[in-house]
Every structure is written in structure tokens, then in C-alpha cells.
Scaffold this motif. Structure first.
Motif, mmCIF file in Angstrom:
data_model
loop_
_atom_site.group_PDB
_atom_site.id
_atom_site.type_symbol
_atom_site.label_atom_id
_atom_site.label_comp_id
_atom_site.label_asym_id
_atom_site.label_seq_id
_atom_site.Cartn_x
_atom_site.Cartn_y
_atom_site.Cartn_z
ATOM 1 N N HIS A 74 45.263 41.937 46.273
ATOM 2 C CA HIS A 74 45.176 42.005 44.817
ATOM 3 C C HIS A 74 43.901 42.706 44.343
ATOM 4 O O HIS A 74 43.425 42.468 43.234
ATOM 5 N N ALA A 75 43.370 43.561 45.187
ATOM 6 C CA ALA A 75 42.229 44.412 44.815
ATOM 7 C C ALA A 75 42.545 45.834 45.255
ATOM 8 O O ALA A 75 43.067 46.047 46.351
ATOM 9 N N ILE A 76 42.267 46.794 44.393
ATOM 10 C CA ILE A 76 42.468 48.195 44.754
ATOM 11 C C ILE A 76 41.502 48.548 45.891
ATOM 12 O O ILE A 76 40.287 48.384 45.764
ATOM 13 N N THR A 77 42.049 49.023 46.995
ATOM 14 C CA THR A 77 41.239 49.332 48.172
ATOM 15 C C THR A 77 40.502 50.659 47.986
ATOM 16 O O THR A 77 41.086 51.643 47.530
ATOM 17 N N SER A 118 46.631 35.632 36.391
ATOM 18 C CA SER A 118 45.254 35.279 36.729
ATOM 19 C C SER A 118 45.120 34.685 38.119
ATOM 20 O O SER A 118 44.060 34.793 38.733
ATOM 21 N N ILE A 119 46.178 34.064 38.638
ATOM 22 C CA ILE A 119 46.120 33.563 40.015
ATOM 23 C C ILE A 119 45.878 34.718 40.976
ATOM 24 O O ILE A 119 45.064 34.616 41.908
ATOM 25 N N GLN A 120 46.574 35.823 40.747
ATOM 26 C CA GLN A 120 46.402 36.990 41.618
ATOM 27 C C GLN A 120 44.994 37.569 41.483
ATOM 28 O O GLN A 120 44.348 37.920 42.485
ATOM 29 N N LEU A 121 44.505 37.640 40.249
ATOM 30 C CA LEU A 121 43.150 38.145 40.035
ATOM 31 C C LEU A 121 42.119 37.267 40.719
ATOM 32 O O LEU A 121 41.212 37.747 41.402
ATOM 33 N N CYS A 122 42.251 35.950 40.519
ATOM 34 C CA CYS A 122 41.269 35.019 41.081
ATOM 35 C C CYS A 122 41.248 35.068 42.597
ATOM 36 O O CYS A 122 40.190 34.929 43.203
ATOM 37 N N SER A 123 42.413 35.243 43.204
ATOM 38 C CA SER A 123 42.436 35.278 44.668
ATOM 39 C C SER A 123 41.602 36.445 45.191
ATOM 40 O O SER A 123 40.867 36.312 46.170
ATOM 41 N N ALA A 124 41.698 37.596 44.504
ATOM 42 C CA ALA A 124 40.909 38.762 44.924
ATOM 43 C C ALA A 124 39.427 38.569 44.618
ATOM 44 O O ALA A 124 38.559 38.886 45.446
ATOM 45 N N PRO A 140 40.143 43.784 30.670
ATOM 46 C CA PRO A 140 41.549 44.182 30.738
ATOM 47 C C PRO A 140 41.772 45.598 31.260
ATOM 48 O O PRO A 140 42.755 45.860 31.949
ATOM 49 N N GLY A 141 40.850 46.507 30.966
ATOM 50 C CA GLY A 141 41.016 47.877 31.425
ATOM 51 C C GLY A 141 40.918 48.028 32.927
ATOM 52 O O GLY A 141 41.383 49.023 33.489
ATOM 53 N N ASN A 142 40.304 47.056 33.604
ATOM 54 C CA ASN A 142 40.172 47.117 35.065
ATOM 55 C C ASN A 142 41.167 46.215 35.784
ATOM 56 O O ASN A 142 41.033 45.986 36.979
ATOM 57 N N VAL A 143 42.132 45.697 35.040
ATOM 58 C CA VAL A 143 43.211 44.899 35.630
ATOM 59 C C VAL A 143 44.485 45.742 35.579
ATOM 60 O O VAL A 143 44.929 46.134 34.500
ATOM 61 N N VAL A 151 49.581 42.459 40.669
ATOM 62 C CA VAL A 151 48.388 42.573 39.828
ATOM 63 C C VAL A 151 47.195 42.868 40.731
ATOM 64 O O VAL A 151 47.003 42.204 41.755
ATOM 65 N N LYS A 152 46.393 43.873 40.352
ATOM 66 C CA LYS A 152 45.226 44.229 41.158
ATOM 67 C C LYS A 152 44.035 44.506 40.259
ATOM 68 O O LYS A 152 44.172 45.052 39.165
ATOM 69 N N ILE A 153 42.856 44.157 40.768
ATOM 70 C CA ILE A 153 41.599 44.433 40.077
ATOM 71 C C ILE A 153 40.979 45.686 40.684
ATOM 72 O O ILE A 153 41.091 45.925 41.887
ATOM 73 N N THR A 154 40.343 46.484 39.857
ATOM 74 C CA THR A 154 39.749 47.725 40.345
ATOM 75 C C THR A 154 38.338 47.895 39.796
ATOM 76 O O THR A 154 37.876 47.111 38.965
#
Length: 466
Positions: A74-77, A118-124, A140-143, A151-154
Motif C-alpha cells: 500500500h505504498a508506491i515503490t 484508511s486501514i490500507q494507508l495505516c498499514s503502509a 489527499p493529493g498523496n493518497v 489504496v497507496k500512499i506516495t
């Protein structure tokens, strides 16, 4: 940008797919590995001299290399970073997606959808924190919301590297302070706790349709508001309201960790209590069963004896009790925004009246004659008599907090005592008091609040707190 159509003799820049104050994101093809990637072209600050530009470039390269250590679903590699045409380029995983910021232009989201997101965000983010990585720019712009539901955070660390959300030499602000933790807005270094605040601000925006700090035409005014930590209390967030209040606590030490936040979100997703209770191992064999039965009978006998003593005293419940605070205590870890009614420890009861013993009876206390007495009586029930205390909250109060008996009990399960002092009548229907909570794990915290009460069926009920 014709000169950048081919990058490092390897990446073909196909088309821009996003961008902002920090640069442009391109969809590109990696000829070596024959795959589609995202390439972020970072813009260096203008008008600040070659030395400042070099510093920003070096920071960006360093932060990108740090972010590359995190590999999570859930994070952009981050695949790599290169320095070409006198600016940094970050090579990243490409996710067909839209940003949460774009999604929210359609309006706020339902609590259940925000919980899943948010579960996906928090895990990352929890994994990043365990690896020692601070994101520094959760918003929000980085989600990214993938077309497949992922869902991924960048953009880990990139905002700091490029000097985002800082005053420039001309007095302008690069980026937005709307999601900054108060301590970061005041110039302190970003930490894991400030990431937690920014996550809370992001979830708040998804639920409420606006940022916690509101809006301001003048970005300097918004930055000032952020530095004070003054937020608009959530009103549309339902079951997420207690958690949001804790995430957005002005005190960094009082916010939950990202791991604790993820755990609580997962519990909310399945409707389970959000305070984890250690399970007692089942007794083994007949001997174990017999011991358990004997212990159970003893507990019931003691409880019955306590009830008899309480019922025969004639002085009712302790006079020290108060309603659930909406603001967080001033020291220690923050209570949930659920009706804050920490455990019992009676400070205002007469000397001859011992602290109340937790009793499971749900019988209401005798009717109080004044708001101050009602406030004291309320907290005197806690944390042992949850049902009776919950009955002293008005329907309006419960509705405004998204409160149920389950969430109420979940909150109070963290405390072993509560005491009330300095009770002062503020008119015909309000009173103020100082409430002191004692945590089960040790430590105390206090807050002063004013409560508005309403009369119903001859009893005072707590209707609001400020």
C-alpha cells in the motif's frame, strides 16, 4: 519539454499524468525492463541561487533513496533516482489511479468507505515508521485510489526535500499548511506523531468535506491557525469521531501511534471493541473447570455483598461525577472523543464516603437537585457502573458523538479511577469542573470543562460539553 522525451537513454516519457508545486509526474516506459513506470520530475526552487538549488536537489535524491527502502503493498515503490538535466527524477511504480483529492471534489465520503481506505494507508505508514521513515506530507493529493480498489500512499519525504509548506524568500507559501501538525507549522521537525496528525487531517477532510483548520484566503492566516492547533470539531464523522479527535490532538505525545491507529480501524471495520483486552486462557481438564467454577462463584458472592452494602448505606452513589469531555485532558495520552468519562476516584464526596466500588448494577442514581450535583453524580458512577452513567447522557449528546454503549465502555475500559473537583454552578443548567483521570497503566491527566445539562423526567442529563 521536448528535451526530456527520452530520459537517461532508458525511459520514454509518454504523457504527464499529474503534477503540482513540486513538479510533474509522467507515465513512462522503461525500455530495459519493458514495463510502464511513473517518473516524477522535481522542480527546483527559483530565485534562491545555485547553492539553494543544489541543496534541494541533494535532499530530494537523499529522501528518495530513503523512501526506496520501503516495499509495501500500500505504498508506491520507488525504483530509483537519477540526476539529469540539472534536476532530480524519481522512478516509481505506476498505478492507474485517481488521487483522494480528486475523489473528494465529488463530496465527502461515508465512514465505512473511509475506514476501508484508511486501514490500507495505516498499514503502509505503520510499516514506514517501523523502518524509521517519516512521510512528512500525508494529504489527499498523496493518497492514490487505484482502479482496482487498491489504496497507496506516495511521495515519502519529497515535500521536505523540496522545501514545501515553507515561507519563500518573497513571503509566499509553497504548498498548503492545511494538513500540517501544529508543531510542524511552528517550525519543528516532522516526526512519526506529526504523520499521525496529518493522517487524521486527511481522514477528517474525507469525512467532513473540509480541512480541520477550515479555509482562509490568506495562506499566512491558515499557517497561523495550523500552528495553534485549533480545529473545527468533526460533526459528520460518526463512529470515527473518537479516533479522529485523538489523531488531531494538539499534543504529539497524546496521539496514538500509527500501529495503534491501524489496530483501532480494523476493530471498527468488524464492529469489535477498539480497546484490546487480553484473553484469559481456558482452564484445562476437569480440575481447571472446577477451579474456574469456584472462582466464578466467589466473584459473584463478593459482588452480591458489595451490592448489599451499597444498597444499605442510604447515601446513594458518590457525589463526585462528571460527563464525558469532548476536549482532551491537558497531560498524558488523550482520551477518545467518546463521552469522556474516565474511571472513578471520588474527590468531592464527604470524608465518610469511601470511593465507589465498581458495581455492575445499572440502576440510576438519585435525582440531583442542581447541575453541579448531577455532574458529580455522573462521574461517581464511573468506571464501574457504565449503564447507569450512559443513561445520564442525553440523546442529543450521544448523537453528536456517534456514541453507543459499546464505544462508551471501550473508552472507559482504559481507566481505573476518576475524580471531580472545583465544581462551580454556571447558571440554571450548566456547571464547570476539573476532572482528573487515572489510567490503568499508571499516570494521571486533568482537564477543566463546562457542561450544559437538560432536565428530563425529573433528572439532569448531560447535553453538551465545551
Amino acid at each position: 519539454m521536448e528535451e526530456t522525451r527520452r530520459l537517461a537513454d532508458r525511459f520514454d516519457l509518454i504523457e504527464p499524468v499529474g503534477g503540482g508545486s513540486m513538479g510533474t509526474v509522467w507515465r513512462a516506459r522503461d525500455d530495459n525492463l519493458e514495463r510502464i513506470v511513473a517518473v516524477k520530475e522535481l522542480l527546483l526552487p527559483h530565485g534562491q541561487g545555485e547553492q539553494k538549488s543544489d541543496e534541494a536537489k541533494n535532499r530530494a535524491l537523499r529522501e528518495a533513496r530513503i523512501a526506496a527502502r520501503l516495499v509495501h503493498p500500500h505504498a508506491i515503490t520507488v525504483f530509483g533516482v537519477i540526476d539529469e538535466q540539472d534536476r532530480p527524477w524519481i522512478i516509481m511504480e505506476y498505478l492507474p489511479s485517481t488521487s483522494l483529492a480528486d475523489k473528494l471534489r465529488e463530496g465527502p465520503m461515508e465512514a465505512d468507505d473511509v475506514i476501508r481506505l484508511s486501514i490500507q494507508l495505516c498499514s503502509a505508514l505503520a510499516a514506514a515508521h517501523r523502518a524509521g521513515i517519516v512521510h512528512r506530507d500525508i494529504k489527499p493529493g498523496n493518497v492514490l485510489l487505484g482502479d482496482d480498489g487498491t489504496v497507496k500512499i506516495t511521495d515519502f519525504g519529497i515535500s521536505r526535500a523540496m522545501g514545501d509548506v515553507q515561507l519563500t524568500a518573497t513571503g509566499e507559501i509553497s504548498g498548503t499548511p492545511a494538513f500540517l501538525a501544529p508543531e510542524v507549522a511552528r517550525g519543528e521537525d516532522a516526526t512519526f506523531a506529526s504523520d499521525v496528525f496529518s493522517l487524521g487531517a486527511t481522514l477528517y477532510t474525507a469525512l467532513e468535506g473540509g480541512t480541520p483548520y477550515g479555509t482562509a484566503e490568506n495562506p499566512i492566516a491558515l499557517l497561523y491557525r495550523a500552528s495553534s492547533g485549533e480545529i473545527t470539531p468533526p460533526v459528520k464523522s460518526g463512529i470515527l469521531t473518537p479516533l479522529l479527535t485523538r489523531l488531531l490532538d494538539v499534543r504529539p505525545d497524546s496521539r496514538p501511534t500509527m500501529t495503534e491507529t491501524e489496530r483501532e480501524l480494523r476493530a471498527l471495520a468488524i464492529g469489535a471493541p477498539t480497546t484490546l483486552v487480553a484473553e484469559e486462557p481456558p482452564p484445562r481438564g476437569r480440575k481447571g473447570v472446577l477451579i474456574a467454577l469456584i472462582a466464578g462463584f466467589l466473584v459473584l458472592a463478593v459482588a452480591a455483598a458489595i451490592v448489599v452494602v451499597v444498597l444499605t448505606r442510604g447515601d446513594g452513589t458518590p457525589s463526585d461525577a462528571a460527563p464525558p469531555p469532548s476536549s482532551q485532558p491537558q497531560t498524558g495520552a488523550p482520551p477518545s472523543s467518546a463521552p469522556v468519562v474516565p474511571p472513578q476516584s471520588v474527590s468531592s464526596a464527604p470524608p465518610s464516603t469511601p470511593p465507589s466500588t465498581p458495581v455492575s448494577s445499572s440502576a440510576p442514581p438519585p435525582a440531583a437537585q442542581t447541575p453541579g450535583q448531577a455532574l458529580s453524580a455522573y462521574y461517581g458512577l464511573l468506571p464501574g457502573n457504565l449503564e447507569a452513567a450512559f443513561g445520564l447522557l442525553s440523546d442529543n449528546f450521544k448523537r453528536s458523538r456517534g456514541q453507543t454503549l459499546a464505544t462508551y465502555g471501550n473508552f472507559w475500559g482504559r481507566f481505573q479511577a476518576v475524580s471531580v473537583s472545583n465544581v462551580t454552578e454556571r447558571g440554571a443548567n450548566s456547571a464547570s469542573a476539573t476532572i482528573t483521570y487515572v489510567r490503568k497503566g499508571g499516570g494521571t491527566e486533568s482537564e477543566t470543562a463546562t457542561f450544559v445539562l437538560v432536565q428530563q423526567d425529573g433528572r439532569y442529563l448531560i447535553d453538551s460539553q465545551r
